[in-house]
Motif scaffolding. Structure first.
Motif, PDB file in Angstrom:
ATOM      1  N   MET A 100      -5.891  88.925  43.533  1.00 31.78           N
ATOM      2  CA  MET A 100      -7.327  88.875  43.828  1.00 31.78           C
ATOM      3  C   MET A 100      -7.797  90.272  44.215  1.00 31.78           C
ATOM      4  SD  MET A 100      -8.743  85.945  43.409  1.00 31.78           S
ATOM      5  CE  MET A 100     -10.220  85.989  44.400  1.00 31.78           C
ATOM      6  N   CYS A 106     -10.708  90.525  47.026  1.00 29.95           N
ATOM      7  CA  CYS A 106     -10.611  89.726  48.253  1.00 29.95           C
ATOM      8  C   CYS A 106     -10.381  90.635  49.464  1.00 29.95           C
ATOM      9  CB  CYS A 106      -9.499  88.703  48.128  1.00 29.95           C
ATOM     10  SG  CYS A 106      -9.224  87.801  49.662  1.00 29.95           S
ATOM     11  N   PHE A 127      -9.593  89.894  52.537  1.00 29.77           N
ATOM     12  CA  PHE A 127      -8.407  89.602  53.364  1.00 29.77           C
ATOM     13  C   PHE A 127      -7.120  90.023  52.642  1.00 29.77           C
ATOM     14  CE2 PHE A 127     -10.565  86.083  56.136  1.00 29.77           C
ATOM     15  CZ  PHE A 127     -11.382  87.052  56.691  1.00 29.77           C
ATOM     16  N   CYS A 128      -7.101  89.946  51.301  1.00 30.81           N
ATOM     17  CA  CYS A 128      -5.950  90.483  50.563  1.00 30.81           C
ATOM     18  C   CYS A 128      -5.836  91.989  50.800  1.00 30.81           C
ATOM     19  CB  CYS A 128      -6.080  90.199  49.066  1.00 30.81           C
ATOM     20  SG  CYS A 128      -5.613  88.517  48.607  1.00 30.81           S
ATOM     21  N   HIS A 164      -2.652  85.002  48.672  1.00 30.10           N
ATOM     22  CA  HIS A 164      -4.034  84.531  48.488  1.00 30.10           C
ATOM     23  C   HIS A 164      -4.088  83.054  48.094  1.00 30.10           C
ATOM     24  CE1 HIS A 164      -8.351  84.939  47.597  1.00 30.10           C
ATOM     25  NE2 HIS A 164      -8.089  84.012  46.697  1.00 30.10           N
ATOM     26  N   HIS A 219     -10.574  83.376  51.144  1.00 28.23           N
ATOM     27  CA  HIS A 219      -9.132  83.511  51.349  1.00 28.23           C
ATOM     28  C   HIS A 219      -8.867  82.658  52.594  1.00 28.23           C
ATOM     29  CE1 HIS A 219      -5.375  86.294  51.544  1.00 28.23           C
ATOM     30  NE2 HIS A 219      -5.257  85.416  52.542  1.00 28.23           N
TER      31      HIS A 219
END
Ligand code: AMP
Ligand code: ZN
Length: 136
Positions: free
Chosen positions: A1, A4, A6-7, A46, A97
């Motif tokens: 991802m 993303c 949070f990734c 993720h 996420h």
């Protein structure tokens, strides 16, 4: 991802204020806290939300939630803790996420309890239970 946020935090591409980490889980301060110490527990891999997150990973997340709840309560002298997970936009999810909020509560902090919309109608409870059980 690729997009993303949070990734990107998990990969270290965006900074965070880490409070806990283990093999599968990372926890860090929410950038826009409801109360000071408000933390987010995320899987390192993720998954979009609770529906996608495997059970074993959810267990790991909840173990971290428990550790952090104790630490927030004792370390920040919180009077209480709310544990919350928003799944889907209708429930307030804005970061897709999977994550669990651990929110310290202070007595009389002004965030009241959720208010009941309406009581069940006659026979409605039984119907609702039936629908949920059939979908399990
Ligand atoms: P939700 O509404 O459950 O999807 O919550 C997403 C949460 O992520 C919000 O409370 C945001 O304040 C928080 N958030 C968004 N970006 C960041 C970031 N870069 N670092 C920490 N928390 C963030
Ligand atoms: Zn992600």
């Amino acid at each position: 991802m690729n997009d993303c946020i949070f990734c990107k935090i998990v990969k270290g591409e965006i900074p965070c204020n880490k409070v806990y980490e283990d093999k599968n889980v990372l926890a860090f301060l929410d950038i826009s806290p409801v109360n000071i110490g408000h933390s987010l527990v995320v899987p390192k891999k993720h998954y979009v939300n609770i529906y996608e997150t495997p059970e074993d990973i959810l267990i790991e997340m909840m173990k971290a939630v428990k550790k952090i709840s104790h630490a927030i309560k004792n370390g920040l002298q919180a009077d209480g803790i709310n544990v919350n997970m928003n799944n889907d936009p209708a429930a307030g999810q804005v970061v897709f996420h999977s994550h669990i909020h651990v929110i310290p509560r202070i007595a009389n902090d002004g965030f009241g309890p959720w208010h009941s919309k309406r009581p069940y109608k006659e026979g409605e409870k039984e119907l609702v239970v039936q629908k949920i059980i059939q979908a399990l």
